[in-house]
Structures are given as C-alpha cells and as structure tokens.
Design a protein around this motif. Structure first.
Motif: not given
Length: 395
Positions: A7-11
């Motif tokens: 999730s962090r990487e996509i965000f």
C-alpha cells in the motif's frame, strides 16, 4: 487485505506521478501568464521575489482545474505501469484482486478532493485578492514616483496635478492643485490643502483623494465654487502599468462567503442582474464540482489502466489526456449553458462527474472480473480489418 508495505509503495508512486504532472502543468500555465504580463515586468522594476509572489497568488486559480487532471493522470499512469509490467497479474496470482487495491487509491483521491475543496473555498479568493493588491501597490508606487513635488504633472490623461510636497512612504500630498478635463464637461479646477493616493482592491483602481478643498467650475458665462469634504479621482490603471486590466471583482474571483451572500441575501438584489446571478450560481457549483472531479476521474482511470494492458506510457499519457479533454469539453459546455440560462448549473456542471463515475463503476466491475479483455487487441483487430477494405477501395 492488501499488505501495508505494498500500500505504501503504491501510494508513494501515486504521489510521485501526481507531483510531476501537477508541477509540469502549473509551470506551463504560469509561463503562459508571464507572457501575458510581460509588459508589466518590462515596465516595472520587479524583483524575482515579487515575481514569485505573484505566481504564488495566481496558483490557486489554476490549481482548481489542474488537480483533477493530475489526479486522473497519476492513477492512470501508475496502474498502467503495473499492468504493463505484469504486476497486476502477479498480484492476482497471489490472490489479490483489484478491489483490494481500491482503498489506497481512494485514500489518495480523497486527499486530492479535500485539498481542492480547500482551494475552491479559500484559496482562489485569497490568491486573487493578494494578486490584485500587489498589482495595485505597484501602480500606487509607480504613481508616487511620477508625482514630483513642486512640478505640474501631465502624465495622466485629462489631469494636470501639482503638489508642493509628496510623501513617498505614505502617499500623502499637501497643497494640491488639480485641473480635471477627463469628465468631458469643461475644465474643473480643484484646490485642496491635503490629498493622498489610495487603492480600491474591489474595483481595481488607484484613487487620487483630495480633502477639505474647493472645486472651481467654469461654464461659458458663469462660474461656480463648491466646497467638499472629500473628492475622489480614479486614475486609469492601464496608463500607469501597461498590460494590466483589473475590473471590478467577478464571481470567479469572489470568496465563498461572498458567493453565498449573493445567493441568499435579498438586500443585494438591487446591485445585480439576472446574468450576474447565473454566473454566481455557476461559480458556486463549479467550486464544488471540480474538486469532486478528482474522485470521479480517478475512479474512472484505475480500471481503464488495468484494461489497457501493454500500452506504452507515452501513449497512455495521450489517452488519459484525451479522456480528460472529453470531460473538460462536457464541463465547459455545462458552464456556458449555465451562464446563458439554457441549462441549470446543477445539471450542466455535475453531469460530467456522474457520467465518468458511472462509467468508472462499470469498467471497474469488468476489470475486477477480468471480463474486459485486452482493449488494445480489440482495437488492433478492428484497425487490421479496416485496412484491407481501404486498400481495396483505393485500388
């Protein structure tokens, strides 16, 4: 449940692409605005700090429109890259569906929407008010430089101004004489012990105010003398700073509070007409519809990128930009029809959001169930089937 690291990487990628798109578009628009104001910068001694300040004040006006397109592009390009690099295929193989990627995307889009609502309600009026005040302050400073103490000045059309003393800091004048021929009713002589230069940001004027003086008017066979407490002369701003036209505030420059006052306060009815009322209604809906476009366009772009598997990034940029132009054409049509009274603003300005949100829901359902197929292959098949027909026709 989507892993937190993923999730962090996509965000992070969404924010990175968003910042890149937004910065590029904003720079292009500000450079275009700079070219329009080139006469101002060439005629005035404007420092780089002042130039940056003016651009800062203009930014909210452009950001209201740029945030939706930057939101759409960031979502489309991020998921297009994931689709092209087969990352979405790998996630599906690991048991993760497109629905599980939706929360992090929604969080990003809701943050963009909230930021744009703040810009629409507070930022636009703040920026335009400060931009007008800065330009008028430049005009006032320019006027003070033109007015030399003890000199008859004729730099302003229709006015001859004499002041024994001129305070450069405050703009106060003493022992002032003015000959005013700008009103087309013969020459008017004005004598006053005190005067000052002020600015009217609402009307976009530099005002020459005289106090406690006398006005001498000569008409053919008669002369008259009138005493006054205050006499105001609006100076032609274009003659002071070329290339700048500041009109009285239009609805798109007003604060949200002022727009609400015009919509609900009956005591303002005498100061407006039906056309102005329609523009106020249109602007009110626009300040809310454009922020919600961040959400509508982003939800539309996410499944579309998943369906366009294999499309190169530069083509993806052109596709998403073309789709935004479709949205903007519909939105502009609603804007124009609302201002002319042909269509209610609530319909014309919200219909594009509802349309793209609905299409986004349909596409998301198709992409999540992998029923959309590869759109590029279908388009390619259609093109290949048409080319032989054209060749046969040409032969």
């Amino acid at each position: 449940m989507l892993p937190r690291r993923l999730s962090r990487e996509i965000f992070k990628e969404l924010v990175y692409v968003f910042s890149l798109c937004l910065g590029s578009f904003l720079a292009l628009l500000l450079v275009g605005r700079l070219l329009k104001l080139r006469e101002l910068f060439l005629s005035q001694d404007v420092a780089l700090l002042d130039l940056g300040q003016l651009f800062l004040y203009l930014s909210p006006f452009f950001l209201l429109l740029l945030l939706p397109i930057a939101s759409m592009l960031s979502v489309f390009l991020t998921f297009l890259r994931m689709s092209t690099d087969r990352e979405l295929v790998a996630l599906r193989a690991a048991g993760l569906s497109l629905w599980q990627l939706l929360p992090v995307t929604l969080l990003f889009l809701l943050l963009c929407t909230a930021a744009n609502i703040g810009i629409g309600i507070y930022g636009v009026s703040w920026g335009m008010d400060n931009f007008r005040a800065t330009i008028l302050d430049m005009a006032k400073t320019r006027t003070q430089l033109v007015l030399q103490p003890g000199v008859f000045n004729q730099d302003f059309p229709g006015l001859t101004i004499f002041a024994r003393q001129v305070d450069r800091e405050t703009g106060d004048l003493s022992t002032v004489f003015v000959e005013d021929t700008s009103r087309g009713q013969g020459a008017i002589g004005i004598v006053a012990p005190q005067g000052s230069l002020t600015t009217d940001t609402r009307k976009g004027q530099v005002v020459f105010s005289l106090r406690n003086g006398r006005l001498y008017r000569h008409d053919r066979d008669s002369a008259s003398v009138l005493g006054f407490g205050e006499y105001r002369i609006a100076l032609d701003l274009d003659k002071i700073i070329s290339g700048v036209e500041l009109e009285e505030k239009r609805p798109k420059e007003m604060s949200w509070t002022r727009l609400m006052d015009y919509r609900h306060q009956a005591d303002l009815a005498q100061t407006r007409d039906a056309t102005f009322d329609r523009k106020v209604d249109v602007e009110t809906h626009k300040r809310l519809a454009l922020p919600l476009a961040c959400l509508a366009l982003g939800i539309f772009a996410m499944p579309l990128a998943a369906l366009f598997e294999g499309l190169k990034r530069h083509f993806g940029f052109l596709v998403s930009l073309g789709l935004f132009l479709v949205y903007y054409a519909l939105f502009s049509a609603g804007l124009s029809l609302g201002e002319t009274g042909t269509l209610a603003p609530a319909i014309g300005l919200w219909a594009p959001n509802i349309l793209f949100m609905g299409l986004g829901g349909i596409l998301f359902h198709m992409a999540a169930r992998e029923r959309g197929g590869k759109l590029l292959e279908r388009f390619g098949y259609i093109l290949r089937s048409l080319l032989p027909q054209r060749k046969r026709k040409a032969a």
